[in-house]
Design a protein around this motif. Structure first.
Motif, PDB file in Angstrom:
ATOM      1  N   GLU A   1       0.802  -1.227   0.000  1.00  0.00           N
ATOM      2  CA  GLU A   1       0.000   0.000   0.000  1.00  0.00           C
ATOM      3  C   GLU A   1       0.834   1.276   0.000  1.00  0.00           C
ATOM      4  N   ASN A   2       1.898   1.327   0.757  1.00  0.00           N
ATOM      5  CA  ASN A   2       2.689   2.549   0.873  1.00  0.00           C
ATOM      6  C   ASN A   2       4.007   2.477   0.104  1.00  0.00           C
ATOM      7  N   LEU A   3       4.051   1.574  -0.861  1.00  0.00           N
ATOM      8  CA  LEU A   3       5.276   1.381  -1.624  1.00  0.00           C
ATOM      9  C   LEU A   3       5.126   1.891  -3.054  1.00  0.00           C
ATOM     10  N   GLU A   4       6.237   2.265  -3.650  1.00  0.00           N
ATOM     11  CA  GLU A   4       6.274   2.621  -5.064  1.00  0.00           C
ATOM     12  C   GLU A   4       6.481   1.331  -5.843  1.00  0.00           C
ATOM     13  N   CYS A   5       5.408   0.843  -6.461  1.00  0.00           N
ATOM     14  CA  CYS A   5       5.461  -0.439  -7.171  1.00  0.00           C
ATOM     15  C   CYS A   5       5.252  -0.218  -8.661  1.00  0.00           C
ATOM     16  N   HIS A   6       6.045  -0.931  -9.452  1.00  0.00           N
ATOM     17  CA  HIS A   6       5.988  -0.809 -10.900  1.00  0.00           C
ATOM     18  C   HIS A   6       5.627  -2.171 -11.481  1.00  0.00           C
ATOM     19  N   PHE A   7       4.358  -2.348 -11.816  1.00  0.00           N
ATOM     20  CA  PHE A   7       3.872  -3.620 -12.325  1.00  0.00           C
ATOM     21  C   PHE A   7       4.021  -3.686 -13.845  1.00  0.00           C
ATOM     22  N   SER A   8       3.891  -4.901 -14.360  1.00  0.00           N
ATOM     23  CA  SER A   8       4.091  -5.141 -15.796  1.00  0.00           C
ATOM     24  C   SER A   8       5.439  -4.588 -16.240  1.00  0.00           C
ATOM     25  N   THR A   9       6.431  -4.725 -15.382  1.00  0.00           N
ATOM     26  CA  THR A   9       7.760  -4.180 -15.633  1.00  0.00           C
ATOM     27  C   THR A   9       8.788  -5.279 -15.407  1.00  0.00           C
ATOM     28  N   ARG A  10       9.295  -5.817 -16.481  1.00  0.00           N
ATOM     29  CA  ARG A  10      10.253  -6.923 -16.391  1.00  0.00           C
ATOM     30  C   ARG A  10      11.684  -6.387 -16.435  1.00  0.00           C
ATOM     31  N   VAL A  11      12.434  -6.643 -15.385  1.00  0.00           N
ATOM     32  CA  VAL A  11      13.865  -6.322 -15.380  1.00  0.00           C
ATOM     33  C   VAL A  11      14.581  -7.445 -16.120  1.00  0.00           C
ATOM     34  N   SER A  12      15.296  -7.110 -17.187  1.00  0.00           N
ATOM     35  CA  SER A  12      15.919  -8.136 -18.027  1.00  0.00           C
ATOM     36  C   SER A  12      17.391  -8.360 -17.710  1.00  0.00           C
ATOM     37  N   SER A  13      18.056  -7.353 -17.100  1.00  0.00           N
ATOM     38  CA  SER A  13      19.457  -7.560 -16.722  1.00  0.00           C
ATOM     39  C   SER A  13      19.891  -6.524 -15.704  1.00  0.00           C
ATOM     40  N   LEU A  14      20.963  -6.839 -14.996  1.00  0.00           N
ATOM     41  CA  LEU A  14      21.584  -5.942 -14.021  1.00  0.00           C
ATOM     42  C   LEU A  14      23.034  -5.718 -14.424  1.00  0.00           C
ATOM     43  N   GLN A  15      23.479  -4.473 -14.303  1.00  0.00           N
ATOM     44  CA  GLN A  15      24.893  -4.166 -14.530  1.00  0.00           C
ATOM     45  C   GLN A  15      25.355  -3.181 -13.467  1.00  0.00           C
ATOM     46  N   ARG A  16      26.538  -3.431 -12.927  1.00  0.00           N
ATOM     47  CA  ARG A  16      27.104  -2.517 -11.933  1.00  0.00           C
ATOM     48  C   ARG A  16      28.116  -1.617 -12.632  1.00  0.00           C
ATOM     49  N   ILE A  17      27.788  -0.311 -12.676  1.00  0.00           N
ATOM     50  CA  ILE A  17      28.601   0.670 -13.379  1.00  0.00           C
ATOM     51  C   ILE A  17      28.927   1.802 -12.416  1.00  0.00           C
ATOM     52  N   ASP A  18      30.193   2.060 -12.205  1.00  0.00           N
ATOM     53  CA  ASP A  18      30.632   3.126 -11.287  1.00  0.00           C
ATOM     54  C   ASP A  18      29.989   2.977  -9.914  1.00  0.00           C
ATOM     55  N   ASP A  19      29.992   1.748  -9.412  1.00  0.00           N
ATOM     56  CA  ASP A  19      29.495   1.419  -8.069  1.00  0.00           C
ATOM     57  C   ASP A  19      27.987   1.617  -7.907  1.00  0.00           C
ATOM     58  N   ILE A  20      27.257   1.715  -8.999  1.00  0.00           N
ATOM     59  CA  ILE A  20      25.804   1.858  -8.963  1.00  0.00           C
ATOM     60  C   ILE A  20      25.191   0.754  -9.819  1.00  0.00           C
ATOM     61  N   TRP A  21      24.143   0.130  -9.302  1.00  0.00           N
ATOM     62  CA  TRP A  21      23.439  -0.900 -10.063  1.00  0.00           C
ATOM     63  C   TRP A  21      22.524  -0.242 -11.090  1.00  0.00           C
ATOM     64  N   HIS A  22      22.613  -0.721 -12.319  1.00  0.00           N
ATOM     65  CA  HIS A  22      21.756  -0.256 -13.406  1.00  0.00           C
ATOM     66  C   HIS A  22      20.792  -1.388 -13.766  1.00  0.00           C
ATOM     67  N   LEU A  23      19.502  -1.097 -13.724  1.00  0.00           N
ATOM     68  CA  LEU A  23      18.474  -2.071 -14.065  1.00  0.00           C
ATOM     69  C   LEU A  23      17.994  -1.789 -15.485  1.00  0.00           C
ATOM     70  N   PHE A  24      18.035  -2.814 -16.317  1.00  0.00           N
ATOM     71  CA  PHE A  24      17.649  -2.655 -17.711  1.00  0.00           C
ATOM     72  C   PHE A  24      16.400  -3.482 -18.010  1.00  0.00           C
ATOM     73  N   THR A  25      15.679  -3.047 -19.027  1.00  0.00           N
ATOM     74  CA  THR A  25      14.496  -3.769 -19.488  1.00  0.00           C
ATOM     75  C   THR A  25      14.457  -3.730 -21.003  1.00  0.00           C
ATOM     76  N   PHE A  26      13.745  -4.670 -21.605  1.00  0.00           N
ATOM     77  CA  PHE A  26      13.494  -4.596 -23.037  1.00  0.00           C
ATOM     78  C   PHE A  26      12.458  -3.514 -23.293  1.00  0.00           C
ATOM     79  N   ASN A  27      12.359  -3.056 -24.528  1.00  0.00           N
ATOM     80  CA  ASN A  27      11.394  -2.013 -24.809  1.00  0.00           C
ATOM     81  C   ASN A  27       9.976  -2.551 -24.730  1.00  0.00           C
ATOM     82  N   GLU A  28       9.001  -1.660 -24.920  1.00  0.00           N
ATOM     83  CA  GLU A  28       7.603  -1.984 -24.634  1.00  0.00           C
ATOM     84  C   GLU A  28       7.055  -3.156 -25.432  1.00  0.00           C
TER      85      GLU A  28
END
Length: 380
Positions: free
Chosen positions: A153-180
């Motif tokens: 209820e009090n969370l920022e939720c993103h549905f219908s959103t598939r994370v396809s890969s993770l990459q760590r760049i400059d000590d920050i995680w980057h979350l990637f997805t395929f296009n729509e």
């Protein structure tokens, strides 16, 4: 006076493509709750949680409550995981609703038993039946998915959103997805993916096979996940016009085909218009061995086999109003990972949670404890 046909054509053309653009880039609450993707459009998250089941939402709610910037990403259209429920609309506009995954919830540990009492006091869950060890089995009201909706209820939720890969760049995680459209062209990395979000920490609250696929190459967690074994399971929801007054709330037939039969329509809060007063709704779970041997069977073949077995068990022909069959590819943990903590976490801010990491407990309790324990670790 008739309009210019050329003008009308181009007007329709632009309106159509504008609507398609809005659909493709929809950032409404039902999909991404207003989260704009891209590196410049949002601050870096403190935590990104992938998976909106009980483990992910438990960790997310505890971490977010302490003021951390957090978002949950879920490939399905809503919360639930194995606490999902299903509403099937059929001819005439009537609907059959039933719990698609976990049948009920009970507590073994003191801390989870206290949490159940808290949810009960708040009206989120209600007692359903008591087993022979005097353990109360609860269900959420009015469906089991209501529990995960409560946690989100009090969370920022993103549905219908598939994370396809993770990459760590400059000590920050980057979350990637395929296009729509699910394509991988024109993206923002060497795999043709689009940047979805950046986060200091990432928590994977998915089935182990999906977590394995998301882990970066060389992650030490990959070796641990290779030992995990998860069984599939066929599940059927069935609405009947039979008199089943003698059938218990839940039963476990001596059958090679059927593992359990749950009377969904006798659960607290289920006797309302949506659950069709006067009819009986059952959830039938196939056994793991039978599912394994019929994993690639069609839905119709599975439905026929389960119905025949059910008729034999009930000793009466079934008068079927509606039926729905679903295959869980990741359902039953047959071999998990023994961890003292109940989770996996590394110094780069990457964690794994789920019921496969808490082998002393089962199902919902195991997943909840895993999420709770990791949240305590990363916020202490």
């Amino acid at each position: 006076m008739k309009g210019d046909p050329n003008i009308d054509f181009w007007r329709i053309f632009y309106i159509y493509h504008y609507i398609e653009f809005i659909k493709m880039n929809d950032l409404t609450k039902s999909s991404t709750q207003g989260y704009q993707t891209g590196p410049e459009l949002n601050p870096i998250l403190d935590f990104a949680v992938i998976g909106a089941g009980i483990a992910g939402l438990t960790a997310a709610s505890k971490i977010s409550a302490l003021g951390h910037k957090l978002a949950v990403f879920e490939k399905a259209r809503g919360t639930g995981g194995r606490l999902s429920s299903k509403r099937v609309v059929y001819d005439g506009g009537e609907a059959m609703a039933f719990d698609l995954g976990c049948v009920s919830i009970t507590g073994k540990s003191e801390i989870f038993s206290q949490q159940l009492e808290s949810w009960h006091s708040g009206g989120v869950i209600a007692p359903w039946w008591m087993d022979d060890q005097n353990k109360t089995h609860y269900v959420a009201v009015s469906r089991n998915s209501a529990l995960t909706r409560h946690l989100s209820e009090n969370l920022e939720c993103h549905f219908s959103t598939r994370v396809s890969s993770l990459q760590r760049i400059d000590d920050i995680w980057h979350l990637f997805t395929f296009n729509e459209r699910g394509e991988n062209e024109g993206g923002e990395n060497d795999r043709g993916e689009k940047l979805l979000a950046k986060a200091k920490n990432v928590i994977l609250a998915t089935p182990p096979a999906q977590a394995y696929d998301l882990l970066p190459a060389g992650s030490r967690f990959k070796g641990a996940l290779e030992s995990v074994k998860v069984g599939a399971q066929w599940v059927m929801g069935l609405e009947l016009d039979n008199d089943l007054s003698g059938l218990p709330a839940i039963s476990y037939p001596k059958s090679d085909t059927v593992y359990s039969i749950s009377q969904e329509s006798c659960k607290p809060g289920r006797r309302n218009r949506e659950f069709n007063v006067g009819s009986t709704i059952l959830q039938v779970q196939a056994s793991q061995n039978w599912t394994r041997d019929h994993l690639e069977s069609t839905h119709e073949q599975v439905k026929g086999a389960l119905m025949r077995e059910l008729e034999q068990h009930l000793q009466q022909p079934l008068r079927i109003t509606n039926a729905y069959v679903h295959r869980w590819l990741y359902s039953c943990i047959t071999q998990g990972i023994e961890t003292k903590e109940g989770y996996l976490w590394d110094e780069e801010g990457l964690g794994l949670i789920g019921d496969y990491l808490n082998t002393d407990f089962d199902g919902v309790e195991s997943a909840w404890l895993s999420g709770q324990q990791l949240a305590e670790q990363v916020t202490s």
